[in-house]
Design a protein around this motif. Structure first.
Motif, PDB file in Angstrom:
ATOM      1  N   GLN A  23      -5.695   6.243   5.106  1.00  0.00           N
ATOM      2  CA  GLN A  23      -4.728   7.291   5.436  1.00  0.00           C
ATOM      3  C   GLN A  23      -3.925   7.726   4.221  1.00  0.00           C
ATOM      4  O   GLN A  23      -3.453   8.869   4.153  1.00  0.00           O
ATOM      5  CB  GLN A  23      -3.794   6.801   6.538  1.00  0.00           C
ATOM      6  CG  GLN A  23      -4.459   6.674   7.900  1.00  0.00           C
ATOM      7  CD  GLN A  23      -3.622   5.885   8.890  1.00  0.00           C
ATOM      8  OE1 GLN A  23      -2.478   5.519   8.621  1.00  0.00           O
ATOM      9  NE2 GLN A  23      -4.200   5.604  10.055  1.00  0.00           N
ATOM     10  N   LEU A  24      -3.784   6.813   3.257  1.00  0.00           N
ATOM     11  CA  LEU A  24      -3.045   7.121   2.030  1.00  0.00           C
ATOM     12  C   LEU A  24      -3.958   7.629   0.914  1.00  0.00           C
ATOM     13  O   LEU A  24      -3.485   7.906  -0.195  1.00  0.00           O
ATOM     14  CB  LEU A  24      -2.319   5.860   1.537  1.00  0.00           C
ATOM     15  CG  LEU A  24      -1.213   5.313   2.448  1.00  0.00           C
ATOM     16  CD1 LEU A  24      -0.822   3.898   2.027  1.00  0.00           C
ATOM     17  CD2 LEU A  24       0.004   6.232   2.416  1.00  0.00           C
ATOM     18  N   GLY A  62       0.854   4.136  -2.777  1.00  0.00           N
ATOM     19  CA  GLY A  62       0.741   5.545  -2.441  1.00  0.00           C
ATOM     20  C   GLY A  62       1.810   6.381  -3.119  1.00  0.00           C
ATOM     21  O   GLY A  62       1.548   7.484  -3.607  1.00  0.00           O
ATOM     22  N   GLN A  63       3.049   5.851  -3.170  1.00  0.00           N
ATOM     23  CA  GLN A  63       4.132   6.560  -3.850  1.00  0.00           C
ATOM     24  C   GLN A  63       3.846   6.721  -5.343  1.00  0.00           C
ATOM     25  O   GLN A  63       4.239   7.709  -5.955  1.00  0.00           O
ATOM     26  CB  GLN A  63       5.453   5.804  -3.663  1.00  0.00           C
ATOM     27  CG  GLN A  63       6.007   5.843  -2.250  1.00  0.00           C
ATOM     28  CD  GLN A  63       7.299   5.053  -2.137  1.00  0.00           C
ATOM     29  OE1 GLN A  63       8.208   5.184  -2.955  1.00  0.00           O
ATOM     30  NE2 GLN A  63       7.376   4.205  -1.125  1.00  0.00           N
ATOM     31  N   LEU A  99       0.830  -1.203   0.000  1.00  0.00           N
ATOM     32  CA  LEU A  99       0.000   0.000   0.000  1.00  0.00           C
ATOM     33  C   LEU A  99       0.866   1.256   0.000  1.00  0.00           C
ATOM     34  O   LEU A  99       0.553   2.230  -0.693  1.00  0.00           O
ATOM     35  CB  LEU A  99      -0.931   0.006   1.215  1.00  0.00           C
ATOM     36  CG  LEU A  99      -2.200  -0.840   1.092  1.00  0.00           C
ATOM     37  CD1 LEU A  99      -2.864  -1.000   2.456  1.00  0.00           C
ATOM     38  CD2 LEU A  99      -3.178  -0.217   0.102  1.00  0.00           C
ATOM     39  N   ASP A 100       1.954   1.228   0.740  1.00  0.00           N
ATOM     40  CA  ASP A 100       2.863   2.378   0.752  1.00  0.00           C
ATOM     41  C   ASP A 100       3.443   2.630  -0.639  1.00  0.00           C
ATOM     42  O   ASP A 100       3.564   3.788  -1.079  1.00  0.00           O
ATOM     43  CB  ASP A 100       3.986   2.160   1.764  1.00  0.00           C
ATOM     44  CG  ASP A 100       3.508   2.253   3.209  1.00  0.00           C
ATOM     45  OD1 ASP A 100       2.451   2.882   3.442  1.00  0.00           O
ATOM     46  OD2 ASP A 100       4.179   1.693   4.095  1.00  0.00           O
ATOM     47  N   HIS A 128      -5.132   1.812   6.989  1.00  0.00           N
ATOM     48  CA  HIS A 128      -3.866   2.238   6.377  1.00  0.00           C
ATOM     49  C   HIS A 128      -4.111   2.757   4.964  1.00  0.00           C
ATOM     50  O   HIS A 128      -3.556   3.807   4.580  1.00  0.00           O
ATOM     51  CB  HIS A 128      -2.888   1.059   6.355  1.00  0.00           C
ATOM     52  CG  HIS A 128      -1.481   1.453   6.034  1.00  0.00           C
ATOM     53  ND1 HIS A 128      -0.667   2.111   6.930  1.00  0.00           N
ATOM     54  CD2 HIS A 128      -0.737   1.292   4.913  1.00  0.00           C
ATOM     55  CE1 HIS A 128       0.517   2.326   6.381  1.00  0.00           C
ATOM     56  NE2 HIS A 128       0.498   1.845   5.149  1.00  0.00           N
ATOM     57  N   ALA A 129      -4.952   2.054   4.213  1.00  0.00           N
ATOM     58  CA  ALA A 129      -5.287   2.514   2.866  1.00  0.00           C
ATOM     59  C   ALA A 129      -5.948   3.889   2.918  1.00  0.00           C
ATOM     60  O   ALA A 129      -5.591   4.802   2.156  1.00  0.00           O
ATOM     61  CB  ALA A 129      -6.213   1.503   2.178  1.00  0.00           C
ATOM     62  N   ILE A 177      -6.333   5.800  -0.430  1.00  0.00           N
ATOM     63  CA  ILE A 177      -6.498   4.645  -1.311  1.00  0.00           C
ATOM     64  C   ILE A 177      -7.714   3.830  -0.876  1.00  0.00           C
ATOM     65  O   ILE A 177      -7.985   3.692   0.315  1.00  0.00           O
ATOM     66  CB  ILE A 177      -5.233   3.753  -1.277  1.00  0.00           C
ATOM     67  CG1 ILE A 177      -4.044   4.496  -1.906  1.00  0.00           C
ATOM     68  CG2 ILE A 177      -5.457   2.419  -1.979  1.00  0.00           C
ATOM     69  CD1 ILE A 177      -2.714   3.766  -1.748  1.00  0.00           C
ATOM     70  N   GLY A 204       0.925   7.099  -6.565  1.00  0.00           N
ATOM     71  CA  GLY A 204      -0.183   8.027  -6.724  1.00  0.00           C
ATOM     72  C   GLY A 204      -1.511   7.401  -7.094  1.00  0.00           C
ATOM     73  O   GLY A 204      -2.445   8.120  -7.475  1.00  0.00           O
ATOM     74  N   ARG A 215      -5.173   5.554  -6.520  1.00  0.00           N
ATOM     75  CA  ARG A 215      -6.245   5.697  -5.538  1.00  0.00           C
ATOM     76  C   ARG A 215      -7.027   4.403  -5.338  1.00  0.00           C
ATOM     77  O   ARG A 215      -7.926   4.349  -4.500  1.00  0.00           O
ATOM     78  CB  ARG A 215      -7.200   6.825  -5.968  1.00  0.00           C
ATOM     79  CG  ARG A 215      -6.541   8.198  -5.904  1.00  0.00           C
ATOM     80  CD  ARG A 215      -6.263   8.589  -4.460  1.00  0.00           C
ATOM     81  NE  ARG A 215      -5.429   9.774  -4.331  1.00  0.00           N
ATOM     82  CZ  ARG A 215      -4.133   9.779  -4.037  1.00  0.00           C
ATOM     83  NH1 ARG A 215      -3.504   8.613  -3.845  1.00  0.00           N
ATOM     84  NH2 ARG A 215      -3.449  10.887  -3.929  1.00  0.00           N
TER      85      ARG A 215
END
Length: 278
Positions: free
Chosen positions: A137-138, A101-102, A97-98, A134-135, A140, A104, A106
């Motif tokens: 927060q990003l 996020g990097q 997930l991180d 966690h998703a 996603i 970009g 969704r």
């Protein structure tokens, strides 16, 4: 209405992302569902991964350059990692997930998991809520695959979505898998029942036989009425990605890259005929 048509590079089998991207662009597709693999776990399709849960910023930048070179954009990442009942799978999923996020994106696509007892289901739901947190927060949304377990069919999907009630957890509806994993399933009725929770779609054809690996070019299988799929999505106001997934036929000779591309081109022609690009 026009749909955001994407392609999952596993539609090119063992040739992988580097070979797939220019061909996806040549087919007139502008969006990609990018696989993020698990380090050390061999891929089902035999390709060499371009990103894993252990990748860093250098690999992420390389992906960006590859996409820019072919004027492609990411619509989602596929971060399938195993059963989230397993704590280790949760940890791998959070790392993926991180990375998403990097990049970009969704939306990500991955499994909801399996549980054999009420106790296991409680643990699984806790893990899925952690993944959803966690998703979220990003920025996603994590979309559950149509896979064995708690999201195998419409009944399970509705029960799971109701129990979790999490804004960052939604469904990826797979038109072929619902037939593969469920004897006597009705694709259109299943989609109608769950469409309000669907944020991502896998467009996959099927011969329609339970547990028969037969996922040819769209329109060649005959068991999925893609025009009706589009109509259900349109009626619901669906605006997410519709990602081609063409996984071939069990027992066939390993297709050449040219054969894979022909299947994608035939699939796009079928979707145009069903009104997806109008």
């Amino acid at each position: 209405m026009p749909h955001q048509i994407a392609c999952f590079p596993n539609s090119y089998g063992r040739f992988g992302v580097p070979a797939a991207l220019p061909l996806i662009a040549e087919a007139g597709i502008r969006y990609v569902e990018l696989p993020v693999k698990t380090e050390g776990v061999p891929s089902f399709f035999g390709e060499t991964p371009v990103l894993t849960d252990q990748s860093g910023s250098e690999e992420v930048e390389q992906i960006r350059r590859m996409l820019e070179e072919h004027a492609l954009s990411l619509c989602s990442c596929n971060i399938t990692s195993g059963n989230p009942l397993d704590r280790n799978v949760v940890d791998v999923t959070l790392r993926k997930l991180d990375l998403a996020g990097q990049l970009g994106v969704r939306l990500v696509v991955a499994g909801a998991g399996e549980a054999e007892s009420p106790g296991e289901r409680a643990v699984l739901y806790d893990h899925l809520r952690e993944i959803g947190d966690h998703a979220g927060q990003l920025g996603i949304t994590y979309c559950f695959e149509t896979h064995p377990g708690v999201c195998q069919n419409a009944d399970g999907m509705l029960e799971t979505m109701s129990a979790l009630a999490h804004d960052a957890l939604r469904l990826n509806f797979d038109t072929g898998n619902v037939l593969y994993y469920n004897q006597g399933a009705d694709v259109i009725e299943s989609l109608r029942r769950v469409v309000s929770f669907v944020a991502h779609v896998h467009l996959k054809d099927s011969g329609g036989t339970f547990e028969e690996w037969n996922f040819p070019a769209l329109g060649a299988g005959g068991a999925v009425e893609f025009r009706l799929v589009r109509e259900v999505l349109d009626e619901a106001g669906f605006s997410g990605p519709c990602s081609l997934e063409i996984e071939g036929v069990q027992g066939e000779e390993p297709p050449s890259l040219e054969v894979y591309q022909q299947r994608v081109l035939e699939s796009m022609a079928h979707l145009r005929g069903c009104g997806y690009t109008e």
